[in-house]
Design an enzyme around this catalytic site. Structure first.
Site, PDB file in Angstrom:
ATOM      1  N   ASP A  34     -27.554 -30.680  -1.531  1.00  0.00           N
ATOM      2  CA  ASP A  34     -27.887 -29.622  -2.501  1.00  0.00           C
ATOM      3  C   ASP A  34     -27.941 -30.211  -3.917  1.00  0.00           C
ATOM      4  O   ASP A  34     -28.232 -29.506  -4.880  1.00  0.00           O
ATOM      5  CB  ASP A  34     -26.947 -28.424  -2.401  1.00  0.00           C
ATOM      6  CG  ASP A  34     -25.504 -28.761  -2.724  1.00  0.00           C
ATOM      7  OD1 ASP A  34     -25.195 -29.946  -2.955  1.00  0.00           O
ATOM      8  OD2 ASP A  34     -24.673 -27.823  -2.751  1.00  0.00           O
ATOM      9  N   SER A  35     -27.705 -31.537  -4.014  1.00  0.00           N
ATOM     10  CA  SER A  35     -27.981 -32.246  -5.268  1.00  0.00           C
ATOM     11  C   SER A  35     -29.438 -32.067  -5.669  1.00  0.00           C
ATOM     12  O   SER A  35     -29.814 -32.334  -6.811  1.00  0.00           O
ATOM     13  CB  SER A  35     -27.664 -33.746  -5.110  1.00  0.00           C
ATOM     14  OG  SER A  35     -28.277 -34.261  -3.944  1.00  0.00           O
ATOM     15  N   LYS A 103     -23.629 -29.998   6.556  1.00  0.00           N
ATOM     16  CA  LYS A 103     -22.486 -30.473   5.763  1.00  0.00           C
ATOM     17  C   LYS A 103     -21.880 -29.298   5.006  1.00  0.00           C
ATOM     18  O   LYS A 103     -22.614 -28.484   4.424  1.00  0.00           O
ATOM     19  CB  LYS A 103     -22.911 -31.572   4.766  1.00  0.00           C
ATOM     20  CG  LYS A 103     -21.741 -32.030   3.885  1.00  0.00           C
ATOM     21  CD  LYS A 103     -22.039 -33.308   3.126  1.00  0.00           C
ATOM     22  CE  LYS A 103     -22.829 -33.102   1.867  1.00  0.00           C
ATOM     23  NZ  LYS A 103     -22.175 -32.239   0.863  1.00  0.00           N
ATOM     24  N   GLU A 171     -15.775 -37.951  -2.036  1.00  0.00           N
ATOM     25  CA  GLU A 171     -16.491 -38.109  -3.308  1.00  0.00           C
ATOM     26  C   GLU A 171     -15.521 -38.144  -4.482  1.00  0.00           C
ATOM     27  O   GLU A 171     -14.607 -37.311  -4.590  1.00  0.00           O
ATOM     28  CB  GLU A 171     -17.492 -36.958  -3.510  1.00  0.00           C
ATOM     29  CG  GLU A 171     -18.215 -37.057  -4.864  1.00  0.00           C
ATOM     30  CD  GLU A 171     -19.460 -36.205  -4.991  1.00  0.00           C
ATOM     31  OE1 GLU A 171     -19.870 -35.568  -3.990  1.00  0.00           O
ATOM     32  OE2 GLU A 171     -20.041 -36.194  -6.094  1.00  0.00           O
TER      33      GLU A 171
HETATM   34  O1  KIV Z   1     -25.549 -32.936  -2.471  1.00  0.00           O
HETATM   35  C1  KIV Z   1     -25.441 -34.142  -2.235  1.00  0.00           C
HETATM   36  O2  KIV Z   1     -26.359 -34.939  -2.428  1.00  0.00           O
HETATM   37  C2  KIV Z   1     -24.166 -34.612  -1.734  1.00  0.00           C
HETATM   38  C3  KIV Z   1     -23.928 -36.085  -1.689  1.00  0.00           C
HETATM   39  C4  KIV Z   1     -23.880 -36.647  -3.037  1.00  0.00           C
HETATM   40  C5  KIV Z   1     -22.721 -36.436  -0.894  1.00  0.00           C
HETATM   41  O3  KIV Z   1     -23.328 -33.834  -1.382  1.00  0.00           O
END
Ligand code: KIV
Length: 260
Positions: A34-35, A103, A171
């Site tokens: 979700d980044s 995730k 993280e």
């Molecule tokens: O949203 C994302 O890209 C993530 C990773 C940085 C682990 O959760």
């Protein structure tokens, strides 16, 4: 891979073309993070991202992946309704995109939900430490698990593993804490800003290519412009496998006084 001592390589992906490139370069796990709310949409946090958007991007990534596992991040607000509500969302993700797992951010408080999903045959990747969806509760994107707080993060990682997650993202935590967690868990740890002792590493693709300038955390290593894009990704895969990345300068230490 953990048992065999082979380091796991993960990179975020958000579209077909980059998924194909990363897949060809030997990345093991494509994370549709979700980044994307930050690096694709330009928001200051990941909070605005919707389930529809995650499904749209994940479906595109799946079409580009012929070998790598694809995992879809569950966005903020989708998992707060407990096991059944989260399962409904996860069923949509798996049916509509063809990805293999979801995730979920959160430790002890998310364990029952993870247990419910795993019991209903949905593979879950956990995520503890600096969980970006908790940015406001944490008071910013701050390193977690320094000092006494380390025990809380360890308990979170153990809870996620005991709930049935197949691996856990660590993280933004000190290198020594990530090492303790990695030694304690049977499942693989995949680090981002968690140092070299994790069983694998993940980076946001835009960070490793140096395309996202708004925030550049110390754990990021940029592989452009010395390389072409395929070379940059190949180099990242090699450096994670060999243990060359992350180096000491990409990790956080226990105390605020001793390091950044
Ligand atoms: O949203 C994302 O890209 C993530 C990773 C940085 C682990 O959760």
């Amino acid at each position: 891979m953990k048992r065999e001592g082979v380091r796991i390589v993960s990179v975020t992906a958000y579209d077909f073309s980059f998924a194909r490139l990363l897949d060809k370069a030997g990345v093991d796990l494509l994370l549709v993070g979700d980044s994307l709310g930050m690096v694709i949409q330009g928001h200051a946090t990941t909070l605005p991202v919707t389930l529809e958007q995650m499904i749209y991007h994940t479906a595109a990534v799946v079409r580009g992946a012929s070998r790598a596992m694809v995992v879809c991040d569950m966005p903020f607000g989708v998992c707060h309704g407990g096991g059944v509500a989260t399962m409904d969302a996860a069923v949509r993700v798996l049916k509509e995109t063809g990805c293999q797992a979801v995730k979920l951010e959160g430790g002890v408080y998310m364990a029952d939900t993870i247990r419910f999903l795993c019991a209903h045959q949905v593979p879950v990747l956990g995520h503890v430490g600096l969980t970006p969806q908790s940015v406001h509760a944490l008071g910013g994107f701050k390193v977690q698990g320094r000092g006494a707080d380390a025990e809380r993060i360890l308990a979170d990682a153990v809870a996620v593993a005991e709930a049935g997650a197949f691996a856990v993202v660590l993280e933004g935590i000190p290198v020594s804490l990530a090492q303790r967690i990695t030694e304690r868990l049977d499942i693989p740890t995949i680090g981002i800003g968690a140092g070299r002792w994790c069983d694998g590493q993940v980076l946001v693709m835009h960070d490793l290519l140096g395309l996202y300038e708004a925030v550049v955390p110390r754990f990021v290593k940029r592989y452009l412009p010395e390389n072409t894009v395929p070379q940059a990704v190949g180099r990242f895969v090699e450096e994670v496998r060999s243990g060359q990345f992350p180096a000491a300068e990409h990790g956080y230490v226990d105390s605020l006084v001793a390091g950044a």
